[in-house]
Design an enzyme around this catalytic site. Structure first.
Site, PDB file in Angstrom:
ATOM      1  N   ASP A   1       0.853  -1.184   0.000  1.00  0.00           N
ATOM      2  CA  ASP A   1       0.000   0.000   0.000  1.00  0.00           C
ATOM      3  C   ASP A   1       0.893   1.240   0.000  1.00  0.00           C
ATOM      4  O   ASP A   1       2.121   1.140   0.008  1.00  0.00           O
ATOM      5  CB  ASP A   1      -0.959  -0.030   1.192  1.00  0.00           C
ATOM      6  CG  ASP A   1      -0.224  -0.022   2.513  1.00  0.00           C
ATOM      7  OD1 ASP A   1       1.012   0.092   2.522  1.00  0.00           O
ATOM      8  OD2 ASP A   1      -0.892  -0.145   3.557  1.00  0.00           O
TER       9      ASP A   1
ATOM     10  N   PHE B   1      -3.104   5.260   4.183  1.00  0.00           N
ATOM     11  CA  PHE B   1      -4.127   4.848   5.147  1.00  0.00           C
ATOM     12  C   PHE B   1      -3.554   4.774   6.562  1.00  0.00           C
ATOM     13  O   PHE B   1      -4.173   5.229   7.519  1.00  0.00           O
ATOM     14  CB  PHE B   1      -4.727   3.500   4.738  1.00  0.00           C
ATOM     15  CG  PHE B   1      -5.792   3.013   5.675  1.00  0.00           C
ATOM     16  CD1 PHE B   1      -7.068   3.559   5.651  1.00  0.00           C
ATOM     17  CD2 PHE B   1      -5.515   2.025   6.610  1.00  0.00           C
ATOM     18  CE1 PHE B   1      -8.054   3.124   6.530  1.00  0.00           C
ATOM     19  CE2 PHE B   1      -6.491   1.587   7.491  1.00  0.00           C
ATOM     20  CZ  PHE B   1      -7.755   2.132   7.448  1.00  0.00           C
TER      21      PHE B   1
ATOM     22  N   ASP C   1      -2.629   8.453  -1.405  1.00  0.00           N
ATOM     23  CA  ASP C   1      -3.944   9.107  -1.381  1.00  0.00           C
ATOM     24  C   ASP C   1      -4.255   9.663  -0.007  1.00  0.00           C
ATOM     25  O   ASP C   1      -3.662   9.257   0.988  1.00  0.00           O
ATOM     26  CB  ASP C   1      -5.043   8.112  -1.803  1.00  0.00           C
ATOM     27  CG  ASP C   1      -5.108   6.892  -0.890  1.00  0.00           C
ATOM     28  OD1 ASP C   1      -4.078   6.559  -0.256  1.00  0.00           O
ATOM     29  OD2 ASP C   1      -6.167   6.256  -0.826  1.00  0.00           O
TER      30      ASP C   1
ATOM     31  N   GLY D   1     -10.993   3.632   0.836  1.00  0.00           N
ATOM     32  CA  GLY D   1     -11.863   4.384   1.724  1.00  0.00           C
ATOM     33  C   GLY D   1     -13.161   3.682   2.048  1.00  0.00           C
ATOM     34  O   GLY D   1     -14.122   4.319   2.488  1.00  0.00           O
TER      35      GLY D   1
ATOM     36  N   ASP E   1      -7.962  -7.577   0.051  1.00  0.00           N
ATOM     37  CA  ASP E   1      -7.088  -7.924   1.175  1.00  0.00           C
ATOM     38  C   ASP E   1      -7.816  -7.566   2.447  1.00  0.00           C
ATOM     39  O   ASP E   1      -8.686  -6.692   2.452  1.00  0.00           O
ATOM     40  CB  ASP E   1      -5.788  -7.115   1.128  1.00  0.00           C
ATOM     41  CG  ASP E   1      -5.994  -5.699   1.639  1.00  0.00           C
ATOM     42  OD1 ASP E   1      -6.608  -4.898   0.909  1.00  0.00           O
ATOM     43  OD2 ASP E   1      -5.596  -5.395   2.776  1.00  0.00           O
TER      44      ASP E   1
ATOM     45  N   CYS F   1     -13.853 -28.521   5.877  1.00  0.00           N
ATOM     46  CA  CYS F   1     -12.620 -27.824   5.476  1.00  0.00           C
ATOM     47  C   CYS F   1     -11.491 -28.830   5.346  1.00  0.00           C
ATOM     48  O   CYS F   1     -11.325 -29.706   6.191  1.00  0.00           O
ATOM     49  CB  CYS F   1     -12.272 -26.765   6.520  1.00  0.00           C
ATOM     50  SG  CYS F   1     -10.724 -25.895   6.218  1.00  0.00           S
TER      51      CYS F   1
ATOM     52  N   CYS G   1      -8.220 -27.969   5.215  1.00  0.00           N
ATOM     53  CA  CYS G   1      -6.937 -27.307   5.500  1.00  0.00           C
ATOM     54  C   CYS G   1      -6.101 -28.146   6.462  1.00  0.00           C
ATOM     55  O   CYS G   1      -6.574 -29.073   7.089  1.00  0.00           O
ATOM     56  CB  CYS G   1      -7.157 -25.901   6.056  1.00  0.00           C
ATOM     57  SG  CYS G   1      -7.446 -25.813   7.843  1.00  0.00           S
TER      58      CYS G   1
ATOM     59  N   CYS H   1      -7.578 -28.338  10.022  1.00  0.00           N
ATOM     60  CA  CYS H   1      -8.775 -29.176  10.171  1.00  0.00           C
ATOM     61  C   CYS H   1      -8.482 -30.650   9.898  1.00  0.00           C
ATOM     62  O   CYS H   1      -9.220 -31.517  10.349  1.00  0.00           O
ATOM     63  CB  CYS H   1      -9.892 -28.642   9.275  1.00  0.00           C
ATOM     64  SG  CYS H   1     -10.568 -27.080   9.911  1.00  0.00           S
TER      65      CYS H   1
ATOM     66  N   HIS I   1      -6.016 -21.688   9.716  1.00  0.00           N
ATOM     67  CA  HIS I   1      -7.351 -22.113   9.271  1.00  0.00           C
ATOM     68  C   HIS I   1      -8.110 -20.965   8.629  1.00  0.00           C
ATOM     69  O   HIS I   1      -8.714 -21.125   7.561  1.00  0.00           O
ATOM     70  CB  HIS I   1      -8.186 -22.677  10.425  1.00  0.00           C
ATOM     71  CG  HIS I   1      -9.636 -22.784  10.056  1.00  0.00           C
ATOM     72  ND1 HIS I   1     -10.113 -23.793   9.236  1.00  0.00           N
ATOM     73  CD2 HIS I   1     -10.692 -21.970  10.312  1.00  0.00           C
ATOM     74  CE1 HIS I   1     -11.413 -23.594   9.025  1.00  0.00           C
ATOM     75  NE2 HIS I   1     -11.783 -22.501   9.660  1.00  0.00           N
TER      76      HIS I   1
END
Lengths: 406, 406
Positions: free
Chosen positions: A97, A101, A151, A259, A309, A356, A358, A361, A387
């Site tokens: 970024d 922000f 920005d 924003g 994100d 799941c 993953c 799990c 997870h």
């Protein structure tokens, strides 16, 4: 060439199945990008990031925060290390970024002029100044595949007049960001145009070995960083449209919508995204910054957003909150956020999410994860985060399949 | 049968290259056991533990602390889950201590009688009582492959008379531990003698599935837990000898040497170990509890100690201390403890230890690890811990090779 973006399919709702090619690799879109604020996705080692998710493909692109890395360890240190990829040993695409922000949300005693922002570090109170040019300089030193224009982020709520003025500043800064990027993008540490110079900058006294322990990109890469402009305009549809139009005139390689997700109702977020999408070109990637819940990222992806994100999967994980589905066998069923600490889990031998696949799990029970969290064991935050990240990546994998078939 | 121990080679200095067969697998000795206090080796996921070390073989046996698991989540909960292996999803051998050391070092307001110890939890001040029989009951519920007799740990320094009296209590408790174990060892949750009863104890309301997410030992295992007696005797050679003799008469499957590394000079530790080794039988494993630095574990292994454990690699890692060798290319050269936070590391692109083949040294630079630690990022403690554990396991791997060739 900074990026290539090819859309293979567009759904009736506008969702796009695409492929984004960047200097460090190819990203299947729409994509969710885990946030690695300080060049680390909190608690998660890079090899796990590379394998996270039920399909084992891992995160294809991650994000790092310019403000944090600028303050610590410093962008010049990272430049001397060969850029943030080499610094953190991550060989896949990254995005930074602009720092804007964070300057507006974390730093203290900000003073904004048309030239830039003076602020004090949230770490030690030291004084700093960010202009569009300086943000670009820092982001080029970091060397992520995608960097963001600097920005202004307007406070919420803000009047139409205040929002319009802020947007005007953002547009002026976008142009200055673009100008600086065009003149300096060859300075990125890993570019072939840059040659071997960047690695030669390591001071001899530092015992630095230019190759490091991990043979990451021993050769300079082709191409350079891409720069995205950021659509602002607060919660005003007309300003969102105007902002998108103004940025498109500047012709960025990609566009972000900033924003949002700052406390407004979700239907407002949705409308602001829709107004910008109407204007933004179909052949360039669109990134909505900082959203959101798993159902939100699914919704926006189906509207035509290509990149998102959010810190939520890792932050929630560190707080013992894990994502599941109301019906584990229906991966489109509503998302449920479960508190792993709750007493009900004390003897529950099921995984967090029975649907799941993953690595968490597949191996650990709710009872064990509750015990870890309840005992303050650091492994708890790690496994919850892994997870949750898998849950997000799996969600986007399913959305991509649906878009490809639509 | 609780354990099999076969020594294939004995060096001139008494070091033994052996193989210890336990219900959950085979352990190459001499071995270093990472400490998983609360059923987790702090910051390290189980799959990483299975692969840690330069040879990728991982930890063959780990330790868990009875006192901690008794207090949280409670041994009956772990029994209902099928034992600590299943609870934490670890399918290799484990050892539990007796809780004695922790009661004496962590708990508050202890009251010791010949029957046992009354104490208050360090977590919530609640009142508890541990006797030899109760320690055995708890350890059988946890179900580690090796459990330890309940002993009194004498304060340091202590007079000869005080140490002798304490040792006498330890011997009486050792006999009571042995008696209880012989009568109750079939109650271990995973034993074939125990049958399916243990898994049936899960309350229906808990949503428990007896199999869990991970197919760990779906069948009951053959054999049962082994019990080790603990040699005490403080810093008095005559008492150490007497303690070893007394325990050998009781005929335990293995022996530990306790009450060392509590602040005494290293030559005293060495002598106390030597006095016990002179007495202990050559055909049973010997475990020195709670030591030590990497050079210590090497030294004691070469004297004839088969098993050691220590929190040092993980605790040091969490504090930013990492182990290296003075000459990275000579793995027998002196151990150096480096503070990863030091300024010298800020731009050092080398791994922690250039001669180390662990997953951390293969991928990350000192500069990055310093940044993580300096930024308070949890990944720093994890990566430091993984390297330090690998350093210990690699040290023992090298010692085993040397002993095999001697």
């Amino acid at each position: 060439m900074s990026l290539q973006f090819e859309v293979s399919n567009v759904s009736k709702t506008g969702g796009r199945r695409g492929e984004l090619t960047l200097p460090h690799g190819v990203v299947q879109t729409p994509v969710f990008m885990p946030v690695g604020t300080a060049a680390t996705v909190k608690t998660v080692p890079q090899n796990v990031l590379e394998e996270i998710g039920s399909d084992g493909r891992g995160a294809e692109i991650i994000l790092a925060n310019t403000y944090h890395l600028y303050l610590r360890p410093g962008h010049e240190l990272i430049r001397r290390a060969g850029g943030v990829h080499r610094f953190m040993s991550w060989n896949r695409p990254m995005l930074t970024d602009s720092g804007g922000f964070q300057v507006f949300s974390l730093a203290k005693l900000r003073k904004i002029t048309s030239d830039g922002v003076e602020f004090r570090s949230h770490l030690d109170g030291s004084k700093h100044f960010f202009s569009p040019e300086h943000s670009m300089e820092v982001q080029i030193a970091l060397g992520a595949d995608i960097m963001m224009a600097f920005d202004e982020c307007v406070e919420t709520p803000a009047t139409w007049e205040r929002t319009r003025d802020s947007m005007g500043l953002t547009h002026a800064w976008a142009q200055r960001s673009l100008d600086y990027w065009k003149q300096h993008r060859h300075e990125v540490p890993w570019s072939e145009e840059q040659g071997s110079g960047s690695r030669g900058q390591v001071p001899e006294s530092s015992n630095a070995s230019p190759s490091g322990p991990w043979p990451l990109n021993p050769e300079p890469l082709r191409g350079h960083q891409a720069l995205f402009g950021i659509v602002q305009g607060g919660m005003y549809p007309d300003l969102r449209k105007e902002s998108a139009e103004r940025l498109v005139e500047m012709d960025f390689p990609g566009y972000a919508i900033g924003g949002l997700a700052v406390g407004e109702p979700r239907e407002v977020t949705r409308e602001m995204i829709a107004r910008a999408l109407e204007v933004l070109p179909r052949d360039k990637p669109v990134y909505v910054m900082g959203v959101g819940y798993p159902d939100e990222i699914e919704e926006y992806a189906k509207m035509g957003v290509d990149m998102m994100d959010c810190v939520l999967p890792t932050r929630a994980g560190r707080h013992g909150l894990v994502f599941t589905r109301e019906d584990p066998n229906d991966r489109s069923s509503p998302v449920v956020r479960m508190n792993i600490k709750k007493m009900d889990n004390a003897e529950d031998q099921r995984p967090i999410d029975e649907g799941c696949g993953c690595m968490v799990c597949r191996r650990y029970t709710r009872a064990y994860l509750r015990h870890l969290f309840h005992s303050g064991e650091p492994l708890g935050a790690h496994l919850n985060s892994v997870h949750n990240l898998a849950f997000y990546l799996d969600t986007m994998q399913r959305v991509r399949s649906e878009l490809a078939a639509s």
